[in-house]
Write a protein that holds these residues in place. Structure first.
Motif, PDB file in Angstrom:
ATOM      1  N   ILE A   1       0.868  -1.181   0.000  1.00  0.00           N
ATOM      2  CA  ILE A   1       0.000   0.000   0.000  1.00  0.00           C
ATOM      3  C   ILE A   1       0.902   1.227   0.000  1.00  0.00           C
ATOM      4  O   ILE A   1       1.810   1.343   0.836  1.00  0.00           O
ATOM      5  CB  ILE A   1      -0.932  -0.003   1.233  1.00  0.00           C
ATOM      6  CG1 ILE A   1      -1.817  -1.234   1.208  1.00  0.00           C
ATOM      7  CG2 ILE A   1      -1.760   1.275   1.268  1.00  0.00           C
ATOM      8  CD1 ILE A   1      -2.612  -1.461   2.471  1.00  0.00           C
TER       9      ILE A   1
ATOM     10  N   GLY B   1      -2.594   5.346   0.167  1.00  0.00           N
ATOM     11  CA  GLY B   1      -3.558   4.303   0.454  1.00  0.00           C
ATOM     12  C   GLY B   1      -3.883   3.439  -0.750  1.00  0.00           C
ATOM     13  O   GLY B   1      -4.718   2.535  -0.673  1.00  0.00           O
ATOM     14  N   LYS B   2      -3.229   3.700  -1.878  1.00  0.00           N
ATOM     15  CA  LYS B   2      -3.466   2.949  -3.106  1.00  0.00           C
ATOM     16  C   LYS B   2      -2.730   1.608  -3.062  1.00  0.00           C
ATOM     17  O   LYS B   2      -1.577   1.536  -2.654  1.00  0.00           O
ATOM     18  CB  LYS B   2      -2.990   3.776  -4.301  1.00  0.00           C
ATOM     19  CG  LYS B   2      -3.272   3.160  -5.635  1.00  0.00           C
ATOM     20  CD  LYS B   2      -2.805   4.072  -6.759  1.00  0.00           C
ATOM     21  CE  LYS B   2      -2.914   3.347  -8.092  1.00  0.00           C
ATOM     22  NZ  LYS B   2      -2.264   4.109  -9.163  1.00  0.00           N
ATOM     23  N   SER B   3      -3.416   0.564  -3.497  1.00  0.00           N
ATOM     24  CA  SER B   3      -2.821  -0.778  -3.524  1.00  0.00           C
ATOM     25  C   SER B   3      -1.843  -0.905  -4.688  1.00  0.00           C
ATOM     26  O   SER B   3      -2.039  -0.316  -5.759  1.00  0.00           O
ATOM     27  CB  SER B   3      -3.907  -1.839  -3.679  1.00  0.00           C
ATOM     28  OG  SER B   3      -4.716  -1.866  -2.538  1.00  0.00           O
TER      29      SER B   3
ATOM     30  N   TYR C   1       6.123   2.388   0.594  1.00  0.00           N
ATOM     31  CA  TYR C   1       5.026   1.429   0.712  1.00  0.00           C
ATOM     32  C   TYR C   1       5.049   0.760   2.073  1.00  0.00           C
ATOM     33  O   TYR C   1       6.083   0.644   2.710  1.00  0.00           O
ATOM     34  CB  TYR C   1       5.160   0.334  -0.362  1.00  0.00           C
ATOM     35  CG  TYR C   1       5.112   0.862  -1.764  1.00  0.00           C
ATOM     36  CD1 TYR C   1       3.913   0.924  -2.461  1.00  0.00           C
ATOM     37  CD2 TYR C   1       6.268   1.298  -2.404  1.00  0.00           C
ATOM     38  CE1 TYR C   1       3.859   1.406  -3.755  1.00  0.00           C
ATOM     39  CE2 TYR C   1       6.227   1.788  -3.704  1.00  0.00           C
ATOM     40  CZ  TYR C   1       5.021   1.834  -4.372  1.00  0.00           C
ATOM     41  OH  TYR C   1       4.972   2.322  -5.651  1.00  0.00           O
TER      42      TYR C   1
ATOM     43  N   ALA D   1       1.082  -5.233   2.789  1.00  0.00           N
ATOM     44  CA  ALA D   1      -0.298  -5.660   2.998  1.00  0.00           C
ATOM     45  C   ALA D   1      -0.375  -7.185   2.993  1.00  0.00           C
ATOM     46  O   ALA D   1      -1.408  -7.757   3.320  1.00  0.00           O
ATOM     47  CB  ALA D   1      -1.204  -5.071   1.924  1.00  0.00           C
TER      48      ALA D   1
END
Length: 188
Positions: free
Chosen positions: A60, A64-66, A134, A137
């Motif tokens: 992430i 907040g973008k994957s 990053y 996740a």
């Protein structure tokens, strides 16, 4: 004053400076910057390289973008595991920023930390860093798990780990730049 007394005073002052949090970190960072000059990573021989079998690693970004490492398959990838509180990490960051400035359009840079977004943003703003950061996740693929930081891994287009180095390093040295140039020119 005699020499022994002067050296004892200097030693005590150094100990006191290392105990005080406000002076300890800058001293540690400076020492690691000096050591980074001598901590040169070596290129792993082709016959001894580990190849990533799995690129499935969810991350992430700061917004907040994957992101998934699968998106980088077939590219030169530079992964750095670090933290904002880690003196050797802080020591090597300026050289990694320079590397990112030079090769960021041609190679994938992935800076991985467990620090909070607030800490990451403050650290980057304070130091004018622009590299992408990053958080994990999911568990990293085999070969990319780490228990120590900083650790930097450079992966070629075939998915082979070409450089794997822990500890503070001057990443903007000519040896590393030559290797990245070769990796970028190589075909899959």
């Amino acid at each position: 004053m005699n020499r022994k007394r002067i050296s004892n005073i200097i030693f005590l002052v150094a100990i006191v400076l290392l105990v005080i949090p406000q002076t300890r970190r800058p001293i540690q960072v400076t020492l690691h910057k000096a050591l980074a000059i001598f901590n040169s990573p070596s290129i792993i021989k082709e016959t001894q390289r580990t190849k990533l079998k799995d690129y499935n690693w969810s991350l992430i970004d700061e917004t907040g973008k994957s992101y998934n490492l699968k998106n980088s398959k077939g590219k030169v990838i530079i992964i750095n595991f670090w933290a904002t509180w880690c003196p050797p990490c802080i020591a090597e960051m300026p050289s990694l920023q320079k590397l990112y400035d030079k090769y960021g359009d041609n190679a994938e840079f992935i800076f991985v930390t467990d620090d909070s977004i607030d800490k990451i943003e403050a650290f980057k703003a304070k130091n004018s860093y622009t590299f992408p950061v990053y958080q994990t996740a999911s568990n990293p693929p085999d070969g990319l798990t780490t228990k120590s930081i900083p650790r930097t891994v450079i992966i070629n287009k075939k998915g082979e780990i070409v450089i794997d180095k822990s500890g503070a390093v001057d990443w903007y040295n000519s040896k590393i730049q030559e290797q990245i140039e070769l990796l970028l020119k190589a075909s899959i």
